[in-house]
Design an enzyme around this catalytic site. Structure first.
Site, PDB file in Angstrom:
ATOM      1  N   HIS A   1     -48.056  26.479  48.273  1.00 45.16           N
ATOM      2  CA  HIS A   1     -47.018  25.605  47.791  1.00 45.16           C
ATOM      3  C   HIS A   1     -46.366  24.760  48.807  1.00 45.16           C
ATOM      4  CE1 HIS A   1     -47.158  27.886  44.084  1.00 45.16           C
ATOM      5  NE2 HIS A   1     -47.650  28.966  44.739  1.00 45.16           N
TER       6      HIS A   1
ATOM      7  N   HIS B   1     -54.329  28.673  49.164  1.00 48.51           N
ATOM      8  CA  HIS B   1     -53.327  28.793  48.111  1.00 48.51           C
ATOM      9  C   HIS B   1     -52.095  28.499  48.784  1.00 48.51           C
ATOM     10  CE1 HIS B   1     -51.671  30.892  44.407  1.00 48.51           C
ATOM     11  NE2 HIS B   1     -50.868  30.210  45.018  1.00 48.51           N
TER      12      HIS B   1
ATOM     13  N   HIS C   1     -53.963  32.478  38.037  1.00 45.40           N
ATOM     14  CA  HIS C   1     -52.783  33.198  38.237  1.00 45.40           C
ATOM     15  C   HIS C   1     -53.229  34.375  37.051  1.00 45.40           C
ATOM     16  CE1 HIS C   1     -48.505  34.396  39.104  1.00 45.40           C
ATOM     17  NE2 HIS C   1     -48.927  35.274  37.983  1.00 45.40           N
TER      18      HIS C   1
ATOM     19  N   ASP D   1     -50.166  31.888  49.644  1.00 40.15           N
ATOM     20  CA  ASP D   1     -49.367  31.922  48.503  1.00 40.15           C
ATOM     21  C   ASP D   1     -47.789  31.752  48.904  1.00 40.15           C
ATOM     22  OD1 ASP D   1     -48.310  31.449  45.719  1.00 40.15           O
ATOM     23  OD2 ASP D   1     -48.157  33.682  45.389  1.00 40.15           O
TER      24      ASP D   1
ATOM     25  N   HIS E   1     -54.497  35.528  44.531  1.00 38.50           N
ATOM     26  CA  HIS E   1     -53.647  36.379  45.153  1.00 38.50           C
ATOM     27  C   HIS E   1     -53.565  37.684  44.342  1.00 38.50           C
ATOM     28  CE1 HIS E   1     -51.340  34.701  41.552  1.00 38.50           C
ATOM     29  NE2 HIS E   1     -50.890  33.931  42.185  1.00 38.50           N
TER      30      HIS E   1
ATOM     31  N   LYS F   1     -55.784  24.391  38.130  1.00 38.75           N
ATOM     32  CA  LYS F   1     -54.915  25.802  38.395  1.00 38.75           C
ATOM     33  C   LYS F   1     -54.722  26.264  36.762  1.00 38.75           C
ATOM     34  CE  LYS F   1     -52.668  29.231  39.949  1.00 38.75           C
ATOM     35  NZ  LYS F   1     -51.879  29.259  41.061  1.00 38.75           N
TER      36      LYS F   1
END
Length: 353
Positions: free
Chosen positions: A17, A15, A141, A252, A179, A104
């Site tokens: 970004h 995970h 999420h 994350d 997460h 996602k």
């Protein structure tokens, strides 16, 4: 007996970004130094909703990789951003591309760049059916956005309102509950079958919600889902260091310029790409379970995704790692890593050191 050196199979980040353009160039080398593969989040502006956009994003990542880390093997595992309008044929294209490993699900408005997220999951049912058929995982999420639900309860309510009904309708859809932050999420995942797994961040293993307010408001500890009570942190740590294959590493890591974090309406996200494995090693050592780090970081994730384990290794040494106060970011701005200015007991040993 203390451990001074720990060598594990090369880990992956499930995970991550990376952003785009200058931000991508700024943060990609940090991840590449520690991880062999990473699942890349699609919440750009605009979001990555089509196979063509994902392929283009993959090409940009590859170009930056060639420029900044030419001798480092790294595989970007792409994802698509699920919307109310994602069609089943897009799933076929995604699988055929060979580059896209998941979709996602962001509930609309749940976190950074999630405004285009799903407003009604029922609208996505034909697409989810195709994903179940082709074995493409759904990354979730897991928070409700109902303003009447307390922010500290949004994950638990999501399990009851969304996740349990979703699994009844799609029992063989592969799901990663991302997460996770609560004991309730740990208990739910542990009770499910082989189609459900979860990622856990380093910051949710190391900190509870007091960290956000220690000595004043500390915006660089603010993330979504937000840090919870210590009882939840302890449950996460127990899950991560257990023998269960259902939990694996997902940082994350989310870069934001400090001026956007240190703001009247500061954005959510913790930057851990620089020192992720040092943070995880710290958490596992605190639990007395360093011997469980390899399974969590390097084995459970690839097995859930049906991928081969990495061949290389990563070595951590019991030498101090001082976290910089700040890092250079985009347009002259600064990026503040999690726990900036503190010193960790573990350091990743790189070949040129």
């Amino acid at each position: 007996m203390s451990v001074e050196t720990l060598t594990i199979r090369q880990p992956d980040d499930w995970h991550l970004h990376l952003r785009d353009e200058e931000a991508l160039r700024a943060v990609l080398p940090d991840t590449v130094r520690q991880f062999r593969r990473a699942i890349i989040m699609p919440n750009l502006k605009p979001p990555v909703t089509t196979t063509e956009q994902a392929v283009s994003y993959h090409q940009r990542i590859a170009s930056v990789l060639a420029d900044t880390c030419p001798n480092q093997p790294f595989e970007a595992l792409m994802t698509l951003y699920l919307t109310d309008n994602t069609e089943p044929y897009e799933i076929i294209k995604a699988v055929d591309s060979g580059l896209i490993y998941a979709l996602k699900l962001y509930p609309a408005g749940a976190t950074t760049n999630s405004d285009a997220g799903v407003t009604n999951l029922k609208l996505c049912y034909p697409t989810l059916e195709k994903m179940q058929e082709l074995g493409l995982p759904l990354l979730i999420h897991g928070e409700v956005t109902d303003p009447n639900v307390d922010i500290f309860d949004r994950e638990t309510v999501f399990i009851d309102r969304v996740l349990i009904p979703l699994r009844k309708d799609f029992p063989e859809l592969k799901i990663v509950f991302e997460h996770i932050t609560t004991k309730q999420a740990v208990d739910y995942v542990m009770a499910t079958d082989e189609y459900v797994a979860a990622t856990i961040t380093a910051h949710h293993l190391l900190y509870d919600r007091n960290a956000i307010f220690k000595g004043g408001i500390r915006p660089h500890y603010y993330c979504l889902p937000v840090l919870k009570r210590s009882v939840h942190r302890e449950a996460l740590l127990q899950a991560a260091t257990s023998d269960s294959p259902k939990f694996f590493l997902g940082t994350d890591s989310a870069p934001h310029a400090s001026v956007l974090k240190e703001n009247a309406t500061g954005c959510a996200g913790c930057y851990t790409g620089l020192h992720a494995m040092e943070l995880y090693a710290t958490a596992f050592e605190q639990a007395g379970k360093l011997d469980k780090l390899e399974a969590f970081a390097s084995v459970n994730g690839p097995k859930f995704y049906g991928l081969a384990l990495n061949e290389g290794t990563l070595t951590l040494k019991k030498t101090p790692f001082h976290i910089p106060e700040s890092l250079e970011y985009v347009h002259g701005s600064q990026l503040i890593p999690l726990a900036a200015g503190e010193t960790l007991a573990w350091s990743v040993q790189y070949e040129n050191e």
